[in-house]
Enzyme design. Structure first.
Site, PDB file in Angstrom:
ATOM      1  N   CYS A 112      -6.632   8.792 -17.190  1.00 27.89           N
ATOM      2  CA  CYS A 112      -6.713   7.237 -17.092  1.00 27.89           C
ATOM      3  C   CYS A 112      -8.501   7.385 -17.520  1.00 27.89           C
ATOM      4  O   CYS A 112      -8.768   6.324 -18.181  1.00 27.89           O
ATOM      5  CB  CYS A 112      -6.879   6.480 -15.838  1.00 27.89           C
ATOM      6  SG  CYS A 112      -5.138   6.803 -15.402  1.00 27.89           S
ATOM      7  N   HIS A 250     -10.654  -0.042 -16.871  1.00 29.61           N
ATOM      8  CA  HIS A 250      -9.779   0.543 -17.219  1.00 29.61           C
ATOM      9  C   HIS A 250      -8.516  -0.649 -16.065  1.00 29.61           C
ATOM     10  O   HIS A 250      -9.573  -0.621 -14.786  1.00 29.61           O
ATOM     11  CB  HIS A 250      -9.357   1.921 -16.309  1.00 29.61           C
ATOM     12  CG  HIS A 250      -8.456   2.404 -16.180  1.00 29.61           C
ATOM     13  ND1 HIS A 250      -7.007   2.970 -17.299  1.00 29.61           N
ATOM     14  CD2 HIS A 250      -7.687   2.825 -14.852  1.00 29.61           C
ATOM     15  CE1 HIS A 250      -5.632   2.757 -15.891  1.00 29.61           C
ATOM     16  NE2 HIS A 250      -6.380   3.290 -14.978  1.00 29.61           N
ATOM     17  N   ASN A 280      -0.709  -0.639 -16.207  1.00 28.19           N
ATOM     18  CA  ASN A 280      -1.368   0.553 -16.145  1.00 28.19           C
ATOM     19  C   ASN A 280      -0.977   2.048 -17.252  1.00 28.19           C
ATOM     20  O   ASN A 280       0.135   1.823 -17.033  1.00 28.19           O
ATOM     21  CB  ASN A 280      -1.900   1.675 -15.050  1.00 28.19           C
ATOM     22  CG  ASN A 280      -2.393   2.741 -15.008  1.00 28.19           C
ATOM     23  OD1 ASN A 280      -3.131   2.778 -15.969  1.00 28.19           O
ATOM     24  ND2 ASN A 280      -3.666   2.908 -13.679  1.00 28.19           N
TER      25      ASN A 280
HETATM   26  N1  COA Z   1       6.785  -2.883  -3.129  1.00 33.13           N
HETATM   27  C1  COA Z   1       6.789  -3.675  -1.896  1.00 33.13           C
HETATM   28  N2  COA Z   1       6.153  -2.989  -0.652  1.00 33.13           N
HETATM   29  C2  COA Z   1       5.555  -1.991  -1.312  1.00 33.13           C
HETATM   30  C3  COA Z   1       5.125  -1.355  -2.422  1.00 33.13           C
HETATM   31  C4  COA Z   1       5.963  -2.007  -3.047  1.00 33.13           C
HETATM   32  N3  COA Z   1       6.641  -1.569  -4.466  1.00 33.13           N
HETATM   33  N4  COA Z   1       4.592  -0.131  -2.889  1.00 33.13           N
HETATM   34  C5  COA Z   1       4.563  -0.309  -1.025  1.00 33.13           C
HETATM   35  N5  COA Z   1       4.858  -1.229  -0.401  1.00 33.13           N
HETATM   36  C6  COA Z   1       4.647  -1.156   0.647  1.00 33.13           C
HETATM   37  C7  COA Z   1       4.113   0.367   1.481  1.00 33.13           C
HETATM   38  O1  COA Z   1       5.073   1.299   1.779  1.00 33.13           O
HETATM   39  C8  COA Z   1       3.645  -0.695   3.241  1.00 33.13           C
HETATM   40  O2  COA Z   1       4.862  -0.859   3.709  1.00 33.13           O
HETATM   41  P1  COA Z   1       4.050  -0.411   5.619  1.00 33.13           P
HETATM   42  O3  COA Z   1       3.681  -1.140   5.654  1.00 33.13           O
HETATM   43  O4  COA Z   1       5.320  -0.929   5.797  1.00 33.13           O
HETATM   44  O5  COA Z   1       3.740   0.891   5.743  1.00 33.13           O
HETATM   45  C9  COA Z   1       3.048  -1.557   1.977  1.00 33.13           C
HETATM   46  O6  COA Z   1       3.741  -2.371   1.558  1.00 33.13           O
HETATM   47  C10 COA Z   1       0.883  -1.833   2.264  1.00 33.13           C
HETATM   48  O7  COA Z   1       1.601  -0.782   1.316  1.00 33.13           O
HETATM   49  P2  COA Z   1      -0.381  -0.115   1.038  1.00 33.13           P
HETATM   50  O8  COA Z   1      -0.565   1.272   0.348  1.00 33.13           O
HETATM   51  O9  COA Z   1      -1.218  -0.608   2.347  1.00 33.13           O
HETATM   52  O10 COA Z   1      -0.499  -1.360   0.017  1.00 33.13           O
HETATM   53  P3  COA Z   1      -1.831  -1.511   0.046  1.00 33.13           P
HETATM   54  O11 COA Z   1      -2.914  -2.717  -0.512  1.00 33.13           O
HETATM   55  O12 COA Z   1      -2.519  -0.376  -0.522  1.00 33.13           O
HETATM   56  O13 COA Z   1      -2.018  -1.276  -2.210  1.00 33.13           O
HETATM   57  C11 COA Z   1      -1.618  -0.265  -4.193  1.00 33.13           C
HETATM   58  C12 COA Z   1      -0.785  -0.158  -2.734  1.00 33.13           C
HETATM   59  C13 COA Z   1      -0.835   1.195  -4.635  1.00 33.13           C
HETATM   60  C14 COA Z   1      -1.063  -1.020  -4.682  1.00 33.13           C
HETATM   61  C15 COA Z   1      -3.184   0.335  -3.825  1.00 33.13           C
HETATM   62  O14 COA Z   1      -3.171   1.238  -2.613  1.00 33.13           O
HETATM   63  C16 COA Z   1      -3.755   0.902  -5.161  1.00 33.13           C
HETATM   64  O15 COA Z   1      -3.820  -0.373  -6.090  1.00 33.13           O
HETATM   65  N6  COA Z   1      -4.708   2.076  -5.458  1.00 33.13           N
HETATM   66  C17 COA Z   1      -4.715   2.498  -6.390  1.00 33.13           C
HETATM   67  C18 COA Z   1      -4.080   3.223  -7.044  1.00 33.13           C
HETATM   68  C19 COA Z   1      -4.606   2.967  -8.713  1.00 33.13           C
HETATM   69  O16 COA Z   1      -4.980   2.200  -9.333  1.00 33.13           O
HETATM   70  N7  COA Z   1      -3.857   4.132  -9.424  1.00 33.13           N
HETATM   71  C20 COA Z   1      -4.249   4.258 -10.842  1.00 33.13           C
HETATM   72  C21 COA Z   1      -5.502   4.858 -10.659  1.00 33.13           C
HETATM   73  S1  COA Z   1      -5.723   5.758 -12.351  1.00 33.13           S
END
Ligand code: COA
Length: 325
Positions: A112, A250, A280
């Site tokens: 990215c 980004h 993204n």
């Molecule tokens: N829909 C519904 N629930 C979801 C889900 C979805 N698509 N994805 C995850 N969950 C659930 C998880 O299983 C978790 O459930 P649990 O509490 O029962 O275990 C809960 O939601 C919280 O998950 P969590 O991973 O703590 O959420 P978060 O607030 O950290 O958000 C991301 C997750 C991926 C959105 C966030 O971590 C993120 O944006 N990270 C950076 C990713 C990124 O930018 N990648 C590319 C970089 S170039």
């Protein structure tokens, strides 16, 4: 050394729009979760277009916008992690698609952050005099490497491409670019390639060629490294945060942009966002958004912009640009 200006911008995305609710057909998710955790409402998903098709679409618009002909281009760099082929490069496919046969063409792999890396290569080529007119593209068809049964990743990504034309100039344009990498973070965000398989090697389990991500760690990494690269960039160029009209990060998660703004004590209004429409698109996000800002009339002559990317590798980078188009 020459000054290097952005003379034209372009973008191209697939026509097919997939809204959040549609994803609940594949995985246990919903619009409320996706919107509130990421800011994404919909994304464009390929109906068969490959990365070169998106890159060619973006290139054509950038060339027209720069008011040049394709045979003036002497360098084409495509940043992508989802090329059509291992070889030829996507840049060579773009060359054929736009008939720019005076160009040297190659791809760059920095996930990215790819567009910032490619911009830096173009900047150095034009600045040094080796190139006069460079076409720099960020393009990804993420939908072909996403595991559509993994709700942690499939809701985040989309397909798309953006491009800029760089040209030798008397006026200031790109002022400075900062980049960095940390290969120790290789397991936080990755997509396996092809296993070594030949008559002299025992066959391993076939690796699935899907993207894998540790979301929490990537969130932590991005909100740490982006302020650092921007601070380094501004320090080297003797401008301050208050001098910057827009920060174009980004587009990975709206919450990442908000966290960076808060950490750096910058008004979030200065952060351009279009993640709600595209998700993204990896190397595509920054040039797609730049093209939108340009077409929307947001950018005025002499405005200072900071572009900043982060992603798999791990990689990161930022660019300070004075808009003189
Ligand atoms: N829909 C519904 N629930 C979801 C889900 C979805 N698509 N994805 C995850 N969950 C659930 C998880 O299983 C978790 O459930 P649990 O509490 O029962 O275990 C809960 O939601 C919280 O998950 P969590 O991973 O703590 O959420 P978060 O607030 O950290 O958000 C991301 C997750 C991926 C959105 C966030 O971590 C993120 O944006 N990270 C950076 C990713 C990124 O930018 N990648 C590319 C970089 S170039």
């Amino acid at each position: 050394m020459y000054e290097v200006q952005i003379m034209g911008t372009g973008s191209f995305v697939p026509e097919q729009i997939i809204k959040n609710d549609c994803l609940s057909n594949f995985v246990d998710t919903n619009d409320e979760w996706i919107s509130s955790r990421t800011g994404i409402k919909e994304r464009r998903i390929s109906s068969g277009e490959n990365t070169s098709d998106l890159a060619i679409g973006a290139a054509k618009e950038a060339i027209e916008d720069a008011n040049i002909t394709a045979d003036e281009i002497d360098l084409i760099v495509v940043a992508t992690t989802t090329p059509d082929f291992f070889m030829p490069s996507t840049a060579c496919l773009v060359q054929k698609g736009i008939e720019a046969y005076n160009a040297t063409c190659f791809d760059i792999s920095a996930a990215c952050t790819g567009f910032i890396y490619a911009l830096n290569v173009g900047f150095q080529f034009v600045r040094s005099g080796q190139s006069k007119t460079a076409l720099i593209i960020g393009a990804d068809t993420n939908s072909k490497i996403i595991d559509w049964s993994d709700r942690n990743t499939c809701v985040l990504f989309g397909d798309g491409a953006g491009a800029v034309v760089l040209r030798r100039s008397d006026e200031k344009g790109i002022i400075h670019i900062d980049t960095g990498s940390d290969g120790r973070g290789d397991e936080l965000l990755f997509c396996p390639g092809v296993n070594v398989k030949n008559p002299f090697v025992e066959e391993l389990d076939e690796k699935k060629q899907f993207m894998h991500m540790n979301g929490k760690e990537v969130f932590r990494f991005s909100t740490t490294v982006v302020p650092q690269t921007i601070e380094k960039l501004l320090k080297k160029s003797s401008y301050s945060i208050d001098d910057i009209k827009y920060f174009l990060l980004h587009q990975a998660n709206a919450r990442i942009m908000e966290a960076v703004a808060k950490k750096m004590n910058i008004d979030t209004k200065k952060f351009y966002k279009n993640i709600h429409n595209y998700g993204n698109t990896s190397a595509g996000t920054i040039p797609i958004a730049l093209n939108e800002m340009d077409k929307g009339g947001l950018l005025k002559k002499k405005d200072l912009l900071v572009l900043a990317g982060f992603g798999g590798g791990l990689t990161w980078g930022s660019a300070l640009v004075q808009w003189n188009k």
